[in-house]
Design a protein around this motif. Structure first.
Motif, short mmCIF file in Angstrom:
data_model
loop_
_atom_site.label_atom_id
_atom_site.label_comp_id
_atom_site.label_asym_id
_atom_site.label_seq_id
_atom_site.Cartn_x
_atom_site.Cartn_y
_atom_site.Cartn_z
N GLN A 194 0.83 -1.21 0.00
CA GLN A 194 0.00 0.00 0.00
C GLN A 194 0.86 1.26 0.00
O GLN A 194 0.54 2.24 -0.68
N THR A 236 0.67 3.93 -2.97
CA THR A 236 0.25 5.30 -2.67
C THR A 236 1.30 6.31 -3.10
O THR A 236 1.00 7.29 -3.79
N ASN A 275 1.17 8.76 -6.39
CA ASN A 275 1.31 10.19 -6.13
C ASN A 275 2.37 10.80 -7.04
O ASN A 275 2.17 11.86 -7.65
#
Length: 408
Positions: free
Chosen positions: A69, A73, A77
């Motif tokens: 995760q 993430t 981004n």
């Protein structure tokens, strides 16, 4: 009288020319600084904490889901915020690799599935799988991605074809292998100088081996690969051919009684010839290996239940004494003594009474190299006649295999 106005005019013109560049440079600098910060965040997410290796299976799965995760993430981004920075494709490549690595096998065990869903549920994983497929396709087509990363993303098709070939029925095997070979050829033509092609070609060779290819067919295929254009397969072929021959020889050896003798770390003499008539588990493991440590209670339970009925265990430890070519004789002995003591303390603490082979050479452990062990834990179950009867039997399968081999 006119010089001053001309100079002033020139100065004003120069300022008018320079000023936009200065004001434009500041946002660009901020963009670059932001990209570096976001890249640092992604790099940090890629670093696993040292404590993760000590967790049990469910704990490692939970940690793995959090690890993935974090990569997803921070990688997403970076990709979204810096659409022209080539590093975004490194993010995508790692996102695809780590997601596949950590989520690929969790459904094999209920405790793994439960641990994963507690952190990164199945619906969320399915959504990410769709996103990553779109990113993979975009990466393959991108003009600013490195050839290495493009190949990593593009090899997924080949991985899928190899899986199909491994599961193919005998009547479908030839066609399935032909599809794998065609994809290897396509990638080799597109990426003739990428070193990863050597691994992909080796994967095809292993698919051939599983399908029952002869030694001559295997060696002929490596010879053909060596003649392909570019450097990748030409460089990989000699070592690949040797490894394939070694696997064939190991297969031949498995048809004969195993010859293995050594002095254990506690001074005991071990010779499998003396154990004929018994069932022997040869376990390749290490104190630093979390999956190996998970298996210890199971082996202890089986040992306690069947030792009196003719079951023995022999440990081959891939302990890492961190030996270096530059070590003096004294330094080498000190390192070996320290690693040896770690092993002795561990086996004493965990009440593991069976003998252990130790040489401190880590993955170059002499017996592991001889038996082509490249991942641990690895198990060889030896029957009463001294021949290998099972490999990789673990968990409940191991106890069933031991009982069957003992005739119980």
């Amino acid at each position: 009288m006119h010089l001053l106005p001309l100079r002033l005019s020139a100065l004003l013109s120069l300022l008018a020319f320079v000023s936009p560049c200065v004001s434009a440079a500041e946002p660009m600098g901020k963009v670059e600084a932001a990209a570096d910060l976001d890249w640092a965040a992604f790099q940090k997410a890629m670093q696993p904490p040292p404590s993760a290796k000590d967790a049990d299976f469910a704990g490692r799965i939970r940690w793995g889901m959090m690890f993935v995760q974090g990569i997803l993430t921070t990688g997403q981004n970076f990709y979204d915020r810096h659409p022209t920075d080539p590093r975004r494709w490194e993010c995508v490549t790692q996102m695809v690799k780590q997601f596949g690595s950590w989520t690929g096998g969790i459904n094999g065990r209920e405790d793994g599935k439960k641990a994963a869903n507690a952190v990164f549920n199945e619906a969320a994983r399915a959504q990410w799988a769709i996103k990553l497929q779109a990113l993979r396709v975009a990466g393959i087509a991108a003009p600013d991605i490195s050839e290495t990363n493009r190949l990593i993303l593009e090899q997924e098709t080949l991985v899928g074809l190899r899986t199909v070939a491994a599961k193919a029925a005998p009547t479908e095997r030839v066609a399935a292998l032909a599809a794998v070979k065609a994809e290897v050829d396509r990638l080799a033509a597109k990426y003739p100088n990428e070193p990863l092609m050597g691994s992909l070609a080796s994967g095809y060779i292993k698919s051939m081996e599983r399908a029952g290819a002869t030694r001559e067919e295997i060696q002929a295929q490596w010879a053909a690969f060596a003649a392909y254009p570019g450097t990748a397969l030409a460089n990989a072929a000699p070592a690949g051919a040797r490894e394939a021959a070694a696997r064939q020889q190991l297969g031949d050896r498995s048809k004969l009684p195993i010859e293995l003798a050594f002095t254990a770390v506690d001074g005991r003499k071990v010779d499998l010839r003396d154990l004929r008539g018994k069932v022997v588990l040869v376990e390749f493991w290490a104190t630093w290996c979390a999956p190996c440590k998970e298996e210890i209670p199971n082996i202890k339970k089986i040992y306690a239940a069947y030792h009196g009925k003719g079951f023995e265990v022999v440990g081959i430890t891939l302990e890492n004494a961190r030996l270096a070519d530059a070590d003096t004789a004294v330094e080498r002995e000190q390192k070996l003594a320290k690693a040896r003591q770690v092993l002795i303390d561990f086996t004493t603490k965990h009440e593991m009474p069976w003998p252990q082979y130790f040489d401190g050479k880590y993955r170059q452990n002499a017996i592991a190299v001889d038996y082509l062990i490249n991942a641990i834990p690895a198990m060889l179950l030896i029957g009463k006649d001294g021949r290998i009867i099972r490999t990789q039997a673990r968990g409940p399968q191991l106890e069933a295999a031991v009982a069957a081999a003992l005739g119980l």
